[in-house]
Design a protein around this motif. Structure first.
Motif, PDB file in Angstrom:
ATOM      1  N   PHE A   1      29.460  39.730  40.443  1.00 23.86           N
ATOM      2  CA  PHE A   1      30.040  40.196  39.447  1.00 23.86           C
ATOM      3  C   PHE A   1      29.450  40.294  38.051  1.00 23.86           C
ATOM      4  O   PHE A   1      29.484  41.031  37.214  1.00 23.86           O
ATOM      5  CB  PHE A   1      31.112  38.554  39.214  1.00 23.86           C
ATOM      6  CG  PHE A   1      32.325  38.935  38.758  1.00 23.86           C
ATOM      7  CD1 PHE A   1      33.216  39.637  39.386  1.00 23.86           C
ATOM      8  CD2 PHE A   1      32.808  37.955  37.770  1.00 23.86           C
ATOM      9  CE1 PHE A   1      34.391  39.732  38.887  1.00 23.86           C
ATOM     10  CE2 PHE A   1      33.989  38.073  37.299  1.00 23.86           C
ATOM     11  CZ  PHE A   1      35.098  39.245  37.739  1.00 23.86           C
TER      12      PHE A   1
ATOM     13  N   ARG B   1      45.344  39.230  34.221  1.00 21.67           N
ATOM     14  CA  ARG B   1      44.281  39.732  33.586  1.00 21.67           C
ATOM     15  C   ARG B   1      43.788  40.906  34.447  1.00 21.67           C
ATOM     16  O   ARG B   1      43.133  41.837  33.917  1.00 21.67           O
ATOM     17  CB  ARG B   1      43.099  38.653  33.843  1.00 21.67           C
ATOM     18  CG  ARG B   1      43.138  37.499  32.975  1.00 21.67           C
ATOM     19  CD  ARG B   1      42.411  36.357  33.118  1.00 21.67           C
ATOM     20  NE  ARG B   1      40.937  36.617  33.357  1.00 21.67           N
ATOM     21  CZ  ARG B   1      40.087  35.954  34.042  1.00 21.67           C
ATOM     22  NH1 ARG B   1      40.532  35.096  34.909  1.00 21.67           N
ATOM     23  NH2 ARG B   1      38.786  36.311  34.142  1.00 21.67           N
TER      24      ARG B   1
ATOM     25  N   LEU C   1      37.156  33.207  29.803  1.00 23.29           N
ATOM     26  CA  LEU C   1      38.413  33.095  30.863  1.00 23.29           C
ATOM     27  C   LEU C   1      37.727  32.994  32.506  1.00 23.29           C
ATOM     28  O   LEU C   1      38.513  32.429  33.109  1.00 23.29           O
ATOM     29  CB  LEU C   1      39.212  34.666  30.633  1.00 23.29           C
ATOM     30  CG  LEU C   1      40.038  34.683  29.409  1.00 23.29           C
ATOM     31  CD1 LEU C   1      40.741  36.078  29.322  1.00 23.29           C
ATOM     32  CD2 LEU C   1      40.621  33.519  29.121  1.00 23.29           C
ATOM     33  N   ILE C   2      36.762  33.847  32.573  1.00 22.99           N
ATOM     34  CA  ILE C   2      35.934  33.504  33.700  1.00 22.99           C
ATOM     35  C   ILE C   2      35.765  32.094  33.959  1.00 22.99           C
ATOM     36  O   ILE C   2      35.797  31.460  35.215  1.00 22.99           O
ATOM     37  CB  ILE C   2      34.753  34.581  34.114  1.00 22.99           C
ATOM     38  CG1 ILE C   2      35.042  35.686  33.910  1.00 22.99           C
ATOM     39  CG2 ILE C   2      34.122  34.302  35.477  1.00 22.99           C
ATOM     40  CD1 ILE C   2      33.973  36.883  34.042  1.00 22.99           C
TER      41      ILE C   2
ATOM     42  N   SER D   1      38.742  29.855  34.465  1.00 19.22           N
ATOM     43  CA  SER D   1      39.161  29.936  35.837  1.00 19.22           C
ATOM     44  C   SER D   1      38.557  29.597  36.991  1.00 19.22           C
ATOM     45  O   SER D   1      39.298  28.964  37.746  1.00 19.22           O
ATOM     46  CB  SER D   1      39.544  31.426  35.993  1.00 19.22           C
ATOM     47  OG  SER D   1      39.646  32.030  37.242  1.00 19.22           O
ATOM     48  N   ILE D   2      37.456  29.649  37.001  1.00 21.76           N
ATOM     49  CA  ILE D   2      36.571  28.989  38.225  1.00 21.76           C
ATOM     50  C   ILE D   2      36.564  27.547  38.101  1.00 21.76           C
ATOM     51  O   ILE D   2      36.901  26.994  39.166  1.00 21.76           O
ATOM     52  CB  ILE D   2      35.051  29.467  38.160  1.00 21.76           C
ATOM     53  CG1 ILE D   2      35.306  31.239  38.482  1.00 21.76           C
ATOM     54  CG2 ILE D   2      34.259  28.768  39.348  1.00 21.76           C
ATOM     55  CD1 ILE D   2      33.742  31.549  38.282  1.00 21.76           C
TER      56      ILE D   2
ATOM     57  N   LYS E   1      39.603  25.306  38.996  1.00 18.97           N
ATOM     58  CA  LYS E   1      39.998  25.297  40.454  1.00 18.97           C
ATOM     59  C   LYS E   1      38.976  24.035  41.161  1.00 18.97           C
ATOM     60  O   LYS E   1      39.394  23.365  42.091  1.00 18.97           O
ATOM     61  CB  LYS E   1      39.927  26.623  41.178  1.00 18.97           C
ATOM     62  CG  LYS E   1      40.977  27.665  40.892  1.00 18.97           C
ATOM     63  CD  LYS E   1      40.882  28.940  41.438  1.00 18.97           C
ATOM     64  CE  LYS E   1      40.031  29.715  40.532  1.00 18.97           C
ATOM     65  NZ  LYS E   1      40.107  31.097  40.883  1.00 18.97           N
TER      66      LYS E   1
ATOM     67  N   TYR F   1      45.635  35.049  36.419  1.00 19.81           N
ATOM     68  CA  TYR F   1      44.520  36.224  37.022  1.00 19.81           C
ATOM     69  C   TYR F   1      45.067  37.437  37.415  1.00 19.81           C
ATOM     70  O   TYR F   1      44.543  38.480  37.055  1.00 19.81           O
ATOM     71  CB  TYR F   1      43.735  35.527  38.175  1.00 19.81           C
ATOM     72  CG  TYR F   1      42.557  36.124  38.718  1.00 19.81           C
ATOM     73  CD1 TYR F   1      41.314  35.938  37.973  1.00 19.81           C
ATOM     74  CD2 TYR F   1      42.556  37.214  39.444  1.00 19.81           C
ATOM     75  CE1 TYR F   1      40.143  36.734  38.351  1.00 19.81           C
ATOM     76  CE2 TYR F   1      41.405  38.071  39.785  1.00 19.81           C
ATOM     77  CZ  TYR F   1      40.072  37.884  39.114  1.00 19.81           C
ATOM     78  OH  TYR F   1      39.239  38.688  39.376  1.00 19.81           O
TER      79      TYR F   1
HETATM   80  N1  URA Z   1      36.579  34.145  39.903  1.00 19.17           N
HETATM   81  C1  URA Z   1      37.469  33.438  39.527  1.00 19.17           C
HETATM   82  O1  URA Z   1      37.924  32.657  40.300  1.00 19.17           O
HETATM   83  N2  URA Z   1      38.030  33.761  38.389  1.00 19.17           N
HETATM   84  C2  URA Z   1      37.849  34.712  37.393  1.00 19.17           C
HETATM   85  O2  URA Z   1      38.161  34.927  36.436  1.00 19.17           O
HETATM   86  C3  URA Z   1      36.501  35.425  38.200  1.00 19.17           C
HETATM   87  C4  URA Z   1      36.192  35.324  39.139  1.00 19.17           C
END
Ligand code: URA
Length: 432
Positions: A207, A168, A179-180, A183-184, A187, A165
């Motif tokens: 966003f 990026r 990628l978004i 990433s989310i 987690k 992140y």
């Molecule tokens: N929130 C995130 O955790 N990751 C992203 O890539 C964008 C927003």
């Protein structure tokens, strides 16, 4: 395997294999793949995209890069919720206690706010004594005993995402669906719950600025989560206007308490009941309609409010704030923002409003900034309301009077007043 071949394959629009994706994530997290090669691949992914199979492999490789939370010691189905970020978004504070009061365990790891968006952890820390830094054992014990815990991230969850992140952010590669969503979802998957409900915000304060973009992101995240064996649903909700009236940490806790008391703004109640019903439905509590009824009853009976009180007590906070919100931090100075002309409020840009609240001390301009829990903004009027010149539209709360000037200037940009009543926009836009 060579990183340069993987970059060239994606540059030419090829599909990466699971092995290639794992090689990249493992090597980059360990440091054997340098930033310049990672940046080149990220840009190739931005430009050429990834299909759902690749995005799922990417997500799972990121999950495997660090610790994963094992919630199996907690009986029953565990639910989690994620919002893609908004202004005045206090939904976790309301729907967490509702869902727990309906008998479903809420094990929620939340983040801090950055920029114009707030974070649940900062909001909870405005309650005197509230501890968000639980160890893994404390977190699990709290969920077992109270049915709900909301804490900051423990352990080394998804280190690949932290590194990626940051890269990026400075290489123009944040805006990529694959990628978004990876990433989310990495987690969320590492945090261990069985059910994940995603609140995907759309509009000026979000966003994803358009409903189409929000739907694409929602579909990608639901697909990844489902492929990973979880029950996942998304609700697309409006963030063209701020949610509720309060923006700022203690101010939002106060508003959340109001909603749990059966009062408070209708839009907050509506979004929270919808998301809570989705969480309960996926946890097996019956149809969506029935679950919405259960959620509404949890407010009407006072059970959800009592659950919030229990949660605050279990995490070391001053539970009396539930009965007496005046015990929350209060700002030394309050100033009105007044209408520059008469007419109808046609819009309040959430992003600008969030920035104004941040300028008063409610948010962080950088990761290192400290937060003033009492600072923020309370709207007195919302889009659609008629106003006269000089009417107070907002209350600005700050402990440092010198901060008002820049926040007021930001609000001049945020607020639009026109001659015609704007069309009311739907709050809950779609389900995925
Ligand atoms: N929130 C995130 O955790 N990751 C992203 O890539 C964008 C927003």
């Amino acid at each position: 395997m060579r990183m340069v071949d993987i970059i060239a394959k994606k540059r030419d629009g090829g599909k990466l294999s699971r092995e290639e994706i794992e090689f990249f994530i493992k090597g980059y997290t360990e440091g054997s793949i340098p930033d310049y090669q990672a940046s080149a691949l990220l840009m190739a992914i931005c430009l050429k995209g990834m299909d759902m199979e690749e995005a799922t492999h990417l997500t799972m490789a990121m999950v495997a890069s660090g610790d994963q939370i094992d919630l199996s010691a907690i009986e029953g189905i565990k639910v989690d919720k994620h919002s893609t970020g908004g202004v005045g978004d206090k939904t976790t504070l309301v729907l967490g206690p509702i869902v727990a009061a309906c008998g479903v365990k809420v094990a929620k790891m939340s983040g801090r706010g950055l920029g114009h968006t707030g974070g649940t952890i900062d909001k909870l820390e405005s309650i005197p004594g509230f501890n968000t830094q639980l160890t893994r054992e404390e977190f699990i014990r709290a969920v077992k005993e109270t049915g709900i815990a909301v804490a900051g991230q423990t352990g080394n969850l998804v280190p690949a995402d932290k590194k990626l992140y940051a890269l990026r952010d400075v290489t123009g590669t944040v805006r990529s669906l694959a990628l978004i969503s990876s990433s989310i979802m990495s987690k969320k998957l590492a945090a261990g719950s069985d059910v994940i409900v995603l609140d995907v915000k759309t509009g000026s304060g979000a966003f994803m600025k358009t409903v189409e973009e929000a739907r694409e992101l929602a579909e990608a995240m639901v697909s990844i989560g489902t492929r990973a064996g979880k029950k996942v649903a998304a609700v697309i909700t409006d963030m063209d206007r701020p949610l509720g009236y309060a923006v700022g940490n203690a101010l939002e806790v106060r508003e959340a308490i109001d909603v749990l008391k059966g009062k408070g703004p209708e839009d907050v109640r509506e979004v929270c009941l919808t998301l809570a019903a989705k969480m309960l439905e996926l946890a097996g509590k019956g149809s969506f309609g029935h679950c919405r009824e259960l959620a509404a009853q949890a407010i009407a009976s006072g059970a959800a409010l009592r659950k919030l009180e229990q949660m605050i007590r279990a995490q070391g906070g001053l539970a009396d704030v539930v009965r007496d919100p005046a015990l929350l931090p209060k700002a030394a100075h309050v100033k009105a923002y007044r209408a520059k002309r008469g007419g109808y409020i046609t819009g309040i840009q959430s992003e600008r409003l969030g920035i104004a609240a941040m300028m008063l001390g409610a948010g962080r301009a950088t990761k290192e900034s400290t937060i003033d829990p009492a600072a923020g903004i309370v709207l007195l009027k919302k889009p659609g309301d008629s106003v006269k010149e000089g009417d107070a539209l907002m209350e600005l709360h700050a402990n440092d009077e010198t901060l008002f000037e820049s926040a007021l200037a930001e609000l001049d940009i945020a607020v639009a007043i026109g001659d015609n009543v704007p069309e009311p926009a739907p709050l809950v836009i779609d389900f995925v």
